[in-house]
Design a protein around this motif. Sequence first.
Motif, PDB file in Angstrom:
ATOM      1  N   LEU A 164      65.299  33.953 -20.635  1.00 44.12           N
ATOM      2  CA  LEU A 164      66.851  34.356 -20.947  1.00 44.12           C
ATOM      3  C   LEU A 164      67.721  33.273 -20.193  1.00 44.12           C
ATOM      4  O   LEU A 164      68.736  32.903 -20.487  1.00 44.12           O
ATOM      5  N   TYR A 165      67.200  32.465 -19.059  1.00 44.70           N
ATOM      6  CA  TYR A 165      67.783  31.438 -18.646  1.00 44.70           C
ATOM      7  C   TYR A 165      67.885  30.228 -19.642  1.00 44.70           C
ATOM      8  O   TYR A 165      68.913  29.737 -19.782  1.00 44.70           O
ATOM      9  N   SER A 166      67.222  30.010 -20.490  1.00 40.75           N
ATOM     10  CA  SER A 166      67.192  28.978 -21.818  1.00 40.75           C
ATOM     11  C   SER A 166      68.327  29.611 -22.674  1.00 40.75           C
ATOM     12  O   SER A 166      69.246  28.766 -23.164  1.00 40.75           O
ATOM     13  N   GLU A 167      68.257  30.758 -23.094  1.00 40.48           N
ATOM     14  CA  GLU A 167      69.207  31.419 -23.930  1.00 40.48           C
ATOM     15  C   GLU A 167      70.828  31.342 -23.303  1.00 40.48           C
ATOM     16  O   GLU A 167      71.777  30.981 -23.850  1.00 40.48           O
ATOM     17  N   ALA A 168      70.657  31.367 -21.867  1.00 37.79           N
ATOM     18  CA  ALA A 168      72.272  31.210 -21.359  1.00 37.79           C
ATOM     19  C   ALA A 168      72.553  29.688 -20.975  1.00 37.79           C
ATOM     20  O   ALA A 168      73.643  29.458 -20.731  1.00 37.79           O
ATOM     21  N   GLY A 169      71.679  28.831 -21.507  1.00 44.09           N
ATOM     22  CA  GLY A 169      71.879  27.456 -21.151  1.00 44.09           C
ATOM     23  C   GLY A 169      71.621  26.939 -19.704  1.00 44.09           C
ATOM     24  O   GLY A 169      72.132  25.800 -19.390  1.00 44.09           O
ATOM     25  N   LEU A 170      70.997  27.752 -18.894  1.00 41.41           N
ATOM     26  CA  LEU A 170      70.546  27.494 -17.425  1.00 41.41           C
ATOM     27  C   LEU A 170      69.341  26.710 -17.424  1.00 41.41           C
ATOM     28  O   LEU A 170      68.247  27.216 -16.991  1.00 41.41           O
ATOM     29  N   HIS A 171      69.161  25.503 -17.870  1.00 40.65           N
ATOM     30  CA  HIS A 171      67.775  25.122 -18.286  1.00 40.65           C
ATOM     31  C   HIS A 171      67.098  24.455 -16.763  1.00 40.65           C
ATOM     32  O   HIS A 171      65.945  24.328 -16.940  1.00 40.65           O
ATOM     33  N   ASP A 172      67.842  24.378 -15.566  1.00 43.79           N
ATOM     34  CA  ASP A 172      67.356  23.868 -14.369  1.00 43.79           C
ATOM     35  C   ASP A 172      66.594  25.107 -14.013  1.00 43.79           C
ATOM     36  O   ASP A 172      65.486  25.005 -13.485  1.00 43.79           O
ATOM     37  N   LYS A 173      67.132  26.278 -14.061  1.00 41.28           N
ATOM     38  CA  LYS A 173      66.493  27.345 -13.593  1.00 41.28           C
ATOM     39  C   LYS A 173      65.415  28.212 -14.560  1.00 41.28           C
ATOM     40  O   LYS A 173      63.956  28.355 -14.167  1.00 41.28           O
ATOM     41  N   ALA A 174      65.664  27.776 -15.823  1.00 42.67           N
ATOM     42  CA  ALA A 174      64.496  27.841 -16.728  1.00 42.67           C
ATOM     43  C   ALA A 174      63.184  27.058 -16.364  1.00 42.67           C
ATOM     44  O   ALA A 174      62.158  27.648 -16.387  1.00 42.67           O
ATOM     45  N   ALA A 175      63.443  25.834 -16.131  1.00 39.35           N
ATOM     46  CA  ALA A 175      62.274  25.070 -15.811  1.00 39.35           C
ATOM     47  C   ALA A 175      61.608  25.351 -14.660  1.00 39.35           C
ATOM     48  O   ALA A 175      60.481  25.686 -14.510  1.00 39.35           O
ATOM     49  N   ALA A 176      62.399  25.819 -13.594  1.00 42.12           N
ATOM     50  CA  ALA A 176      61.868  26.558 -12.237  1.00 42.12           C
ATOM     51  C   ALA A 176      60.879  27.622 -12.615  1.00 42.12           C
ATOM     52  O   ALA A 176      59.877  27.918 -12.149  1.00 42.12           O
ATOM     53  N   ALA A 177      61.475  28.481 -13.658  1.00 42.76           N
ATOM     54  CA  ALA A 177      60.872  29.754 -13.751  1.00 42.76           C
ATOM     55  C   ALA A 177      59.454  29.650 -14.832  1.00 42.76           C
ATOM     56  O   ALA A 177      58.449  30.206 -14.481  1.00 42.76           O
ATOM     57  N   TRP A 178      59.593  28.778 -15.783  1.00 42.72           N
ATOM     58  CA  TRP A 178      58.324  28.225 -16.275  1.00 42.72           C
ATOM     59  C   TRP A 178      57.296  27.528 -15.447  1.00 42.72           C
ATOM     60  O   TRP A 178      56.003  27.733 -15.454  1.00 42.72           O
ATOM     61  N   GLY A 179      58.114  26.801 -14.353  1.00 44.42           N
ATOM     62  CA  GLY A 179      56.833  26.296 -13.394  1.00 44.42           C
ATOM     63  C   GLY A 179      56.191  27.229 -12.827  1.00 44.42           C
ATOM     64  O   GLY A 179      55.087  27.273 -12.509  1.00 44.42           O
ATOM     65  N   SER A 180      56.793  28.414 -12.368  1.00 45.15           N
ATOM     66  CA  SER A 180      56.225  29.762 -11.604  1.00 45.15           C
ATOM     67  C   SER A 180      55.088  30.167 -12.547  1.00 45.15           C
ATOM     68  O   SER A 180      54.119  30.565 -12.224  1.00 45.15           O
ATOM     69  N   ALA A 181      55.400  30.414 -13.676  1.00 39.97           N
ATOM     70  CA  ALA A 181      54.583  31.133 -14.790  1.00 39.97           C
ATOM     71  C   ALA A 181      53.396  30.062 -14.847  1.00 39.97           C
ATOM     72  O   ALA A 181      52.276  30.440 -15.172  1.00 39.97           O
ATOM     73  N   ALA A 182      53.359  28.601 -15.019  1.00 41.72           N
ATOM     74  CA  ALA A 182      52.613  27.891 -15.219  1.00 41.72           C
ATOM     75  C   ALA A 182      51.419  27.775 -14.189  1.00 41.72           C
ATOM     76  O   ALA A 182      50.197  27.497 -14.447  1.00 41.72           O
ATOM     77  N   LYS A 183      51.830  28.408 -12.890  1.00 38.17           N
ATOM     78  CA  LYS A 183      51.138  28.128 -11.875  1.00 38.17           C
ATOM     79  C   LYS A 183      50.113  29.256 -11.975  1.00 38.17           C
ATOM     80  O   LYS A 183      48.865  29.416 -11.297  1.00 38.17           O
ATOM     81  N   ILE A 184      50.611  30.368 -12.632  1.00 38.23           N
ATOM     82  CA  ILE A 184      49.650  31.710 -12.929  1.00 38.23           C
ATOM     83  C   ILE A 184      48.672  31.341 -14.314  1.00 38.23           C
ATOM     84  O   ILE A 184      47.660  31.592 -14.293  1.00 38.23           O
ATOM     85  N   TRP A 185      49.300  30.593 -15.571  1.00 33.04           N
ATOM     86  CA  TRP A 185      48.475  30.057 -16.723  1.00 33.04           C
ATOM     87  C   TRP A 185      48.821  28.957 -16.689  1.00 33.04           C
ATOM     88  O   TRP A 185      49.121  28.132 -17.625  1.00 33.04           O
ATOM     89  N   PRO A 186      47.809  28.091 -15.884  1.00 35.13           N
ATOM     90  CA  PRO A 186      47.968  26.526 -16.153  1.00 35.13           C
ATOM     91  C   PRO A 186      47.539  26.092 -17.301  1.00 35.13           C
ATOM     92  O   PRO A 186      47.540  24.721 -17.618  1.00 35.13           O
ATOM     93  N   GLN A 187      46.553  26.840 -18.258  1.00 33.66           N
ATOM     94  CA  GLN A 187      45.921  26.570 -19.406  1.00 33.66           C
ATOM     95  C   GLN A 187      46.622  26.996 -20.298  1.00 33.66           C
ATOM     96  O   GLN A 187      46.297  27.084 -21.610  1.00 33.66           O
ATOM     97  N   ASP A 188      47.945  27.574 -20.370  1.00 29.34           N
ATOM     98  CA  ASP A 188      48.586  28.195 -21.619  1.00 29.34           C
ATOM     99  C   ASP A 188      49.540  26.936 -22.007  1.00 29.34           C
ATOM    100  O   ASP A 188      50.518  26.682 -21.503  1.00 29.34           O
TER     101      ASP A 188
END
Length: 366
Positions: A164-188
């Motif tokens: 949703l952040y990406s779709e709204a153009g909030l790429h800094d926030k999107a990166a932070a959210a993807w970073g949180s998801a990557a902590k849970i799924w580091p091999q995705d």
Amino acid sequence: MLDLWLGLGGLIILALIWLRRALAATAPEDATLAQYRANQQAVFKQRQQEIDDEIAAGIIAAEDGARLSTDLQRQLLADGIESTETTSGRRIGLLPALLIAVGFFAAAVYLYFDGSGYRDMQLLKLRQEYAHSPSQLTLRRMIELTERNADSRDGQRMALLAQLYSEAGLHDKAAAAWGSAAKIWPQDAMVLAQWGQSLYLAANSSVTPEARHLLQQAIAIDSQQSVALGLLGIDAFANSRFDEAVRHWVPLLRSLPPGSPRGAIIAEGLQRAKHQAVKSGKLSGVLVEVNVAQALQSDGNATLMVYALAQGSRMPLAVLRQPLQGPTIAVYLTEADAMAAGPGLFAPEQIKIVARVSRSGGARRE
């Protein structure tokens, strides 16, 4: 969430059963108390009448009769207080059941109207509205609801928030959210690639060292990860590493459906990268010019297939797929298009070039 609702529902039902049983047990006690009081009143009246008769007959003095009447009234009052206290004690026993029922009901109402379950249902409705009629207002509302539900330990919620952040153009926030998801799924691979893409967009379409590292990680996990292949190819092309761009874009183009707009863009960039890589000597290849018959040009979904065949063999050494655009098409068939690595693949005396048009975009002969 469903388990929570089922658990709360079960507890509320148990509390209501307890309350009903307590009320049912109290009803006979209330009837017994009423009968007891009626009997006491009858005994009192009978005894008072006897005292009055004895005073009238001169059996007892008036003063003694008055004293007996007073004692009788006190006894009646004492019996009434005792019976009332007993009943009140029994009714007080209903209070815990009532409080439990009310407490569970309040908890259920809170979870429904202010908890994540209700917000999830609101979000689902908004997503349906947004899919039908996109608007910035709906998108902002979706982001607000998802932020309230966000939990850094829940990869799915963080990934949804990042999208949703990406779709709204909030790429800094999107990166932070993807970073949180990557902590849970580091091999995705998809999560890592999306994280890298958000960093790329947040840096004004520049592949930063951190983004490049994430994209390379994604490729190491899934060699066909399209987002990572595309961005690494862009980065290589922008830095004049044309052979590297070709090696990223060739598998990307193969993975895209024939006739897709993105495929046409990638194919154009790929030919430019091949031209520069072959020209600089960093990639072996041959330039193939194909003249397309007028009858074949009218099919907008048709795809040009170019093969390099070993002499005396029908098995292709290399395959190239190119959108069919114009009467004459010039393409480079390079070692990056090879089905398997091999020396001297493009020695003219060892290969034969074959071109054909595929209406489905597949490699099979039609």
